[in-house]
Design a protein around this motif. Sequence first.
Motif, short mmCIF file in Angstrom:
data_model
loop_
_atom_site.label_atom_id
_atom_site.label_comp_id
_atom_site.label_asym_id
_atom_site.label_seq_id
_atom_site.Cartn_x
_atom_site.Cartn_y
_atom_site.Cartn_z
N GLY A 440 45.78 70.39 -11.95
CA GLY A 440 45.74 69.63 -10.71
C GLY A 440 46.68 68.45 -10.74
N TRP A 441 46.74 67.76 -11.89
CA TRP A 441 47.65 66.62 -12.00
C TRP A 441 49.11 67.06 -11.94
CZ3 TRP A 441 46.11 62.25 -10.63
CH2 TRP A 441 44.85 61.76 -10.95
N VAL A 442 49.41 68.26 -12.45
CA VAL A 442 50.79 68.76 -12.37
C VAL A 442 51.19 68.94 -10.90
CG1 VAL A 442 52.28 70.73 -12.86
CG2 VAL A 442 50.75 69.86 -14.63
N VAL A 443 50.30 69.58 -10.13
CA VAL A 443 50.59 69.79 -8.70
C VAL A 443 50.67 68.45 -7.98
CG1 VAL A 443 49.70 70.76 -6.55
CG2 VAL A 443 49.56 72.07 -8.67
N ILE A 444 49.75 67.55 -8.29
CA ILE A 444 49.76 66.23 -7.64
C ILE A 444 51.03 65.47 -8.00
CG2 ILE A 444 48.59 64.00 -7.56
CD1 ILE A 444 45.95 65.52 -7.90
N GLY A 445 51.50 65.61 -9.26
CA GLY A 445 52.74 64.95 -9.66
C GLY A 445 53.93 65.47 -8.86
N ILE A 446 54.01 66.80 -8.68
CA ILE A 446 55.10 67.37 -7.88
C ILE A 446 55.03 66.85 -6.44
CG2 ILE A 446 56.05 69.51 -6.96
CD1 ILE A 446 55.06 70.90 -9.51
N LEU A 447 53.82 66.81 -5.90
CA LEU A 447 53.65 66.32 -4.54
C LEU A 447 54.01 64.84 -4.44
CD1 LEU A 447 50.32 68.15 -3.62
CD2 LEU A 447 52.58 68.58 -2.65
N ALA A 448 53.72 64.08 -5.49
CA ALA A 448 54.08 62.66 -5.48
C ALA A 448 55.60 62.48 -5.43
CB ALA A 448 53.50 61.97 -6.71
N ILE A 449 56.32 63.30 -6.19
CA ILE A 449 57.79 63.25 -6.14
C ILE A 449 58.29 63.62 -4.75
CG2 ILE A 449 59.90 64.28 -7.05
CD1 ILE A 449 58.42 64.64 -9.72
N MET A 450 57.70 64.66 -4.18
CA MET A 450 58.09 65.09 -2.83
C MET A 450 57.80 64.00 -1.81
SD MET A 450 56.86 68.53 -0.83
CE MET A 450 57.39 69.53 -2.22
N ALA A 451 56.64 63.33 -1.97
CA ALA A 451 56.29 62.25 -1.05
C ALA A 451 57.27 61.09 -1.17
CB ALA A 451 54.87 61.77 -1.32
N SER A 577 56.33 71.69 5.43
CA SER A 577 55.91 73.08 5.22
C SER A 577 55.46 73.35 3.79
CB SER A 577 57.05 74.03 5.59
OG SER A 577 58.20 73.75 4.81
N GLY A 578 56.09 72.72 2.82
CA GLY A 578 55.77 73.00 1.42
C GLY A 578 54.62 72.21 0.86
N GLY A 579 54.40 70.97 1.36
CA GLY A 579 53.33 70.15 0.82
C GLY A 579 51.96 70.80 0.89
N PRO A 580 51.50 71.26 2.06
CA PRO A 580 50.17 71.89 2.14
C PRO A 580 50.04 73.13 1.27
CG PRO A 580 50.94 71.27 4.32
CD PRO A 580 52.10 71.08 3.39
N PHE A 581 51.12 73.92 1.16
CA PHE A 581 51.03 75.13 0.34
C PHE A 581 50.92 74.79 -1.14
CE2 PHE A 581 52.71 77.15 4.18
CZ PHE A 581 51.89 78.26 4.25
N LEU A 582 51.67 73.78 -1.60
CA LEU A 582 51.51 73.34 -2.98
C LEU A 582 50.11 72.81 -3.24
CD1 LEU A 582 54.89 71.55 -3.80
CD2 LEU A 582 53.96 73.59 -4.89
N GLY A 583 49.58 72.03 -2.27
CA GLY A 583 48.21 71.53 -2.41
C GLY A 583 47.20 72.66 -2.46
N VAL A 621 44.30 67.58 -0.49
CA VAL A 621 44.41 66.26 0.15
C VAL A 621 45.79 65.66 -0.13
CG1 VAL A 621 43.50 63.91 0.18
CG2 VAL A 621 41.93 65.85 0.11
N ALA A 622 46.26 65.81 -1.38
CA ALA A 622 47.59 65.28 -1.72
C ALA A 622 48.68 65.99 -0.92
CB ALA A 622 47.84 65.43 -3.22
N GLY A 623 48.54 67.32 -0.77
CA GLY A 623 49.52 68.05 0.02
C GLY A 623 49.54 67.61 1.46
N LEU A 624 48.36 67.41 2.04
CA LEU A 624 48.30 66.91 3.41
C LEU A 624 48.82 65.48 3.50
CD1 LEU A 624 44.83 68.33 4.49
CD2 LEU A 624 47.08 69.20 5.10
N GLY A 625 48.58 64.70 2.45
CA GLY A 625 49.11 63.34 2.43
C GLY A 625 50.62 63.30 2.42
#
Length: 680
Positions: A440-451, A577-583, A621-625
């Motif tokens: 989960g932290w790996v996915v959240i880390g990727i999403l944080a970079i994207m954000a 488009s990619g954030g929710p799918f990664l989440g 939630v992170a993906g939606l964020g």
Amino acid sequence: MTTGLGDMRVRKSGFRRATANVLTAALFGLVGALTLLPSPAKAWWNDDWSLRKKITIDASASGAGITDPIGTTPVLIRLHVGNFRFAAAKDDGSDLRFVAGDDKTPLKHHLEKYDSLLGEALVWVAVPNVQAGAKTEIWLYSGNKKAAATNDAKGTYDPDTLLVYHFSERGTPSLDSSVWSNNAQSIAQPADGAIVGTGLRLGGNSALTLPASSSLGLAANAPFSWSVWIKPAALVPNAALYSRRDTAASNGLVIGLDNGVPFVEVTNAGTIQRSGAGAALAPGGWHHFAAIANNGQVALYLDGALYASVAAALPALNTVALIGGDTPTSNTSPIAPGAAPSASSQSDSAAVPDADGGATATPEAAPAAPAPVAALAGFVGDIDELQIAKVARPAGFIKFAATGQGPDAAKLVSFSVDEETASWLSGYFAVILKSVTLDGWVVIGILAIMAALSWVVMVDRVSYLNKQTRANARFAKSFREVSSDLTMLDRGDADEIATLGGRLSEDDATMMRASSLYRIYHIGALEIRGRFAGNGTRAPILSATSIAAIRATLDSGYVKEMQKLNRLMVVLTIAISGGPFLGLLGTVVGVMITFAAIAASGDVNVNAIAPGIAAALVATVAGLGVAIPALFAYNYLISRIKDLTTDMQVFVDEFVTRMAELYSADRERSDQIDRRMAAE
């Protein structure tokens, strides 16, 4: 006319932009506030405590389902590592505080057991006015290393409670937790692993003696409540759990089991009344057993439900009472169970010989003392939580105790997650984050970079578009002042701008250099100047072909400016488009791991599942964020870009139109005709 229409278009465009800016700023502000604010909660009772937890006492149909009145009652709070953070509290639990649902009123409590090493605690809390069929909420505070102990066993129970034994003592008589201090008069064997902590083990041949205190004295037909948890080890005939007899008046009260059948026996002036028989209890199981006397009726309750009753008024009793044993009705030593009672051998009258050999009647003999009645057998098994009160407790009170202290306590008492002070990551969210797994932290880390990338793009594009808007507005104003020479604003170099005879300041000239309209204008001015360079003194004339060629060049400049405006916008589309799918990917993997762990451990319960599922959902939630702010920003930026591209299209059309008016061959022929007519 053209200038007036241009002014109107500029004003409308400016109004739309200003409105969009205000709405966007308000929307971003609202989203930011909602993102940063912690979950709503009531003000803390005391900020010196760093942790708090909501406890819900559910007597409604969704919980214990208690419909009879309950009133003020002590509530057993069982703490363990699954619902309480022992590491954050003091080692002795002295920082525990319980506060009413208003988060203002402290509640009396005391610790029966607190073991921070094993992670176990038993706490009794006085909860006022518990409503039947409803939910009552209280708060548990902890995490104050400087707090002093406030254990108050006497204040936990109301004054009508005459005796409370937790049986937690070892090698000493049982101590009374009520305000009356009716401590036991003898020592009994403790029993580990009772229904609530430590209990008492009774072997049938030894009893626990209760004091004959004035507070425990019973008046005739007085209300009375008695309750205890029992675990029979064997089925014994007529086994006494509680016995109190006034031997002089042959009055008594006995509560016990007859081969596993609960009974209450009331003796008034030698007349014995016993309750009817019901279903027998099987050995080896814990049961809540209670007797309530009121208005000439004694009712027995088993596990919170009415079991049997007898129409009998309690006699006046002021003697000692026994737990797990009985005494005979006469003032003699107790008779062993099963022994035959003694009988009077003296006759009513007897004759003895006199001196004359006759018989002389002896004086009338005194009445014989009543023969002692054999004592009942003693209870064999374990007991726990003995309570006696001088009032008749309502049925809801009894069911509340049977449910809250027994194996079904989870139906009555439930715990929320911990909430913390002085942290944005407090309460539910803190517990959830601590449960997030590595994947989960790996996915959240990727999403944080994207954000982070999407926010950089947002800031960059908003800054660029604002700069373009201001520069275009200033250039459009200057361009409308051009009358006969379209190239007068340009000196042939994109970094050099004519100042219209000194009417432009250096700041305005610098601003205009950043204008997309000026860059398009510069292309057109270079094309016109290049075609007039070898014209000499002849009048500047552009053919239709030249005008079309210049239009094509302007269109190419327009396309390049559109590319600049849309630069990096693809990052926002990827985030949307990619954030929710990664989440969603992180959530699915987290749920899979949670269920795999449950299957491996075999522990299937809500407390085991909920943290893992909640932590898995953090990825979604992170993906939606990431996606939601990017979506709002993308739509806003696209509308701004559309406005700027429209302005550029209008400018290209306006530039070509004015170029045709000033430099076309038709214009030259028209001027020649005008000059010839003037000469004639």
